[in-house]
Design a protein around this motif. Structure first.
Motif, PDB file in Angstrom:
ATOM      1  N   VAL A   1       0.845  -1.183   0.000  1.00 41.82           N
ATOM      2  CA  VAL A   1       0.000   0.000   0.000  1.00 41.82           C
ATOM      3  C   VAL A   1       0.883   1.236   0.000  1.00 41.82           C
ATOM      4  N   TYR A   2       0.249   2.371  -0.323  1.00 42.02           N
ATOM      5  CA  TYR A   2       0.982   3.625  -0.448  1.00 42.02           C
ATOM      6  C   TYR A   2       0.312   4.700   0.396  1.00 42.02           C
ATOM      7  N   ALA A   3       1.128   5.589   0.936  1.00 38.35           N
ATOM      8  CA  ALA A   3       0.627   6.750   1.666  1.00 38.35           C
ATOM      9  C   ALA A   3       1.153   7.992   0.953  1.00 38.35           C
ATOM     10  N   LEU A   4       0.257   8.914   0.633  1.00 34.60           N
ATOM     11  CA  LEU A   4       0.604  10.142  -0.066  1.00 34.60           C
ATOM     12  C   LEU A   4       0.616  11.293   0.929  1.00 34.60           C
ATOM     13  N   TYR A   5       1.686  12.079   0.891  1.00 40.71           N
ATOM     14  CA  TYR A   5       1.810  13.249   1.755  1.00 40.71           C
ATOM     15  C   TYR A   5       1.846  14.501   0.888  1.00 40.71           C
ATOM     16  N   LYS A   6       1.072  15.498   1.297  1.00 43.30           N
ATOM     17  CA  LYS A   6       1.067  16.804   0.625  1.00 43.30           C
ATOM     18  C   LYS A   6       1.589  17.809   1.630  1.00 43.30           C
ATOM     19  N   ASP A   7       2.699  18.448   1.315  1.00 42.11           N
ATOM     20  CA  ASP A   7       3.345  19.416   2.201  1.00 42.11           C
ATOM     21  C   ASP A   7       3.609  18.819   3.582  1.00 42.11           C
ATOM     22  N   HIS A  11      -2.114  12.913   3.154  1.00 41.42           N
ATOM     23  CA  HIS A  11      -3.234  13.398   2.336  1.00 41.42           C
ATOM     24  C   HIS A  11      -4.430  12.458   2.386  1.00 41.42           C
ATOM     25  N   ASN A  12      -4.176  11.168   2.362  1.00 40.82           N
ATOM     26  CA  ASN A  12      -5.267  10.193   2.407  1.00 40.82           C
ATOM     27  C   ASN A  12      -4.780   8.939   3.127  1.00 40.82           C
ATOM     28  N   GLN A  13      -5.705   8.086   3.496  1.00 40.25           N
ATOM     29  CA  GLN A  13      -5.332   6.840   4.145  1.00 40.25           C
ATOM     30  C   GLN A  13      -4.548   5.968   3.183  1.00 40.25           C
ATOM     31  N   ALA A  14      -3.639   5.165   3.722  1.00 43.87           N
ATOM     32  CA  ALA A  14      -2.841   4.272   2.894  1.00 43.87           C
ATOM     33  C   ALA A  14      -3.758   3.405   2.044  1.00 43.87           C
ATOM     34  N   SER A  15      -3.382   3.246   0.787  1.00 43.42           N
ATOM     35  CA  SER A  15      -4.227   2.549  -0.182  1.00 43.42           C
ATOM     36  C   SER A  15      -3.341   1.819  -1.185  1.00 43.42           C
ATOM     37  N   SER A  16      -3.917   0.836  -1.856  1.00 45.44           N
ATOM     38  CA  SER A  16      -3.180   0.149  -2.912  1.00 45.44           C
ATOM     39  C   SER A  16      -3.232   0.922  -4.226  1.00 45.44           C
ATOM     40  N   ALA A  17      -4.017   1.989  -4.277  1.00 46.92           N
ATOM     41  CA  ALA A  17      -4.120   2.796  -5.491  1.00 46.92           C
ATOM     42  C   ALA A  17      -2.789   3.477  -5.792  1.00 46.92           C
ATOM     43  N   THR A  18      -2.440   3.520  -7.065  1.00 49.17           N
ATOM     44  CA  THR A  18      -1.196   4.179  -7.474  1.00 49.17           C
ATOM     45  C   THR A  18      -1.442   5.554  -8.077  1.00 49.17           C
ATOM     46  N   SER A  19      -2.686   6.017  -8.013  1.00 55.83           N
ATOM     47  CA  SER A  19      -3.001   7.378  -8.449  1.00 55.83           C
ATOM     48  C   SER A  19      -4.188   7.876  -7.630  1.00 55.83           C
ATOM     49  N   THR A  20      -4.320   9.180  -7.550  1.00 54.59           N
ATOM     50  CA  THR A  20      -5.433   9.799  -6.845  1.00 54.59           C
ATOM     51  C   THR A  20      -5.631  11.199  -7.384  1.00 54.59           C
ATOM     52  N   THR A  21      -6.759  11.795  -7.090  1.00 55.42           N
ATOM     53  CA  THR A  21      -7.029  13.174  -7.468  1.00 55.42           C
ATOM     54  C   THR A  21      -6.824  14.060  -6.259  1.00 55.42           C
ATOM     55  N   VAL A  22      -6.087  15.136  -6.437  1.00 52.56           N
ATOM     56  CA  VAL A  22      -5.814  16.091  -5.361  1.00 52.56           C
ATOM     57  C   VAL A  22      -6.266  17.463  -5.839  1.00 52.56           C
ATOM     58  N   PHE A  23      -7.107  18.118  -5.055  1.00 52.27           N
ATOM     59  CA  PHE A  23      -7.560  19.459  -5.412  1.00 52.27           C
ATOM     60  C   PHE A  23      -6.536  20.471  -4.901  1.00 52.27           C
ATOM     61  N   LEU A  24      -6.108  21.368  -5.784  1.00 48.14           N
ATOM     62  CA  LEU A  24      -5.076  22.345  -5.462  1.00 48.14           C
ATOM     63  C   LEU A  24      -5.565  23.752  -5.763  1.00 48.14           C
ATOM     64  N   ALA A  40       4.374  -7.161   5.210  1.00 49.54           N
ATOM     65  CA  ALA A  40       4.799  -7.396   6.594  1.00 49.54           C
ATOM     66  C   ALA A  40       4.637  -6.138   7.452  1.00 49.54           C
ATOM     67  N   GLY A  41       4.190  -5.036   6.835  1.00 52.11           N
ATOM     68  CA  GLY A  41       3.969  -3.802   7.588  1.00 52.11           C
ATOM     69  C   GLY A  41       5.171  -2.883   7.665  1.00 52.11           C
ATOM     70  N   HIS A  42       6.211  -3.159   6.889  1.00 57.83           N
ATOM     71  CA  HIS A  42       7.407  -2.313   6.890  1.00 57.83           C
ATOM     72  C   HIS A  42       7.237  -1.160   5.907  1.00 57.83           C
ATOM     73  N   TRP A  43       7.530   0.042   6.358  1.00 55.05           N
ATOM     74  CA  TRP A  43       7.430   1.229   5.504  1.00 55.05           C
ATOM     75  C   TRP A  43       8.756   1.518   4.825  1.00 55.05           C
ATOM     76  N   SER A  44       8.703   1.935   3.592  1.00 50.55           N
ATOM     77  CA  SER A  44       9.894   2.331   2.846  1.00 50.55           C
ATOM     78  C   SER A  44      10.330   3.713   3.313  1.00 50.55           C
ATOM     79  N   PRO A  45      11.535   4.113   2.938  1.00 43.71           N
ATOM     80  CA  PRO A  45      11.904   5.517   3.165  1.00 43.71           C
ATOM     81  C   PRO A  45      10.970   6.411   2.335  1.00 43.71           C
ATOM     82  N   MET A  46      10.846   7.656   2.731  1.00 44.35           N
ATOM     83  CA  MET A  46      10.023   8.612   1.995  1.00 44.35           C
ATOM     84  C   MET A  46      10.633   8.822   0.608  1.00 44.35           C
ATOM     85  N   SER A  47       9.780   8.950  -0.399  1.00 48.90           N
ATOM     86  CA  SER A  47      10.250   9.192  -1.761  1.00 48.90           C
ATOM     87  C   SER A  47      10.915  10.560  -1.860  1.00 48.90           C
ATOM     88  N   ALA A  48      11.593  10.765  -2.968  1.00 46.65           N
ATOM     89  CA  ALA A  48      12.116  12.106  -3.255  1.00 46.65           C
ATOM     90  C   ALA A  48      10.916  13.032  -3.429  1.00 46.65           C
TER      91      ALA A  48
END
Length: 151
Positions: A1-7, A11-24, A40-48
């Motif tokens: 699953v993925y977690a998206l952060y804005k600033d 931004h949203n709950q962790a999801s298996s979706a690889t795209s989402t709509t964000v209003f800006l 296994a519940g291990h989180w990756s490092p934060m993306s660039a």
């Protein structure tokens, strides 16, 4: 699953979706990062970070889009419903970029872009469902509304 952060804020709950709509908002810079979690519940490092700067709205766009037409809704399940409409048109914003804000009983439930339907949840009894089209300059259409009774 993925977690998206804005600033830096989730931004949203962790999801298996690889795209989402964000209003800006226009004329603003945003920084997005993503984290992935394995089974296994291990989180990756934060993306660039990805920095997105939104352009200013077209100053000549002062006309709102047409109101969503042919609005109708039906309930299924307990309080779940689907609402459908004919998409709006606008003199500057292409139909696929028009945002539709959904309100149920006066409460904003979210929006969708370039779509003529939404599935969401209401309250038991009579529900007022309203849809407003918004173009890229922020001009809002007249309100389209329909009543739906849910169990």
């Amino acid at each position: 699953v993925y977690a998206l952060y804005k600033d830096g804020v989730l931004h949203n709950q962790a999801s298996s979706a690889t795209s989402t709509t964000v209003f800006l908002q226009s004329q603003k810079a945003y920084t997005f990062t993503v984290q992935a979690r394995d089974s296994a519940g291990h989180w990756s490092p934060m993306s660039a970070p990805l920095v997105v700067t939104t352009p200013a709205p077209n100053p000549n766009d002062v006309t709102p889009p047409t109101a969503p037409a042919n609005l109708w809704a039906f309930g299924y399940g307990d309080l779940e419903f689907e609402v459908n409409w004919t998409q709006s048109t606008d003199d500057f914003t292409a139909q696929k970029y028009i945002r539709y804000d959904l309100y149920v009983n006066g409460i904003w439930l979210g929006g969708t872009i370039g779509s003529g339907h939404v599935t969401d949840y209401g309250q038991p009894g009579e529900n007022l469902i309203e849809v407003i089209a918004v173009d890229e300059a922020g001009n809002e259409s007249a309100v389209a509304s329909v009543f739906l009774s849910l169990p």
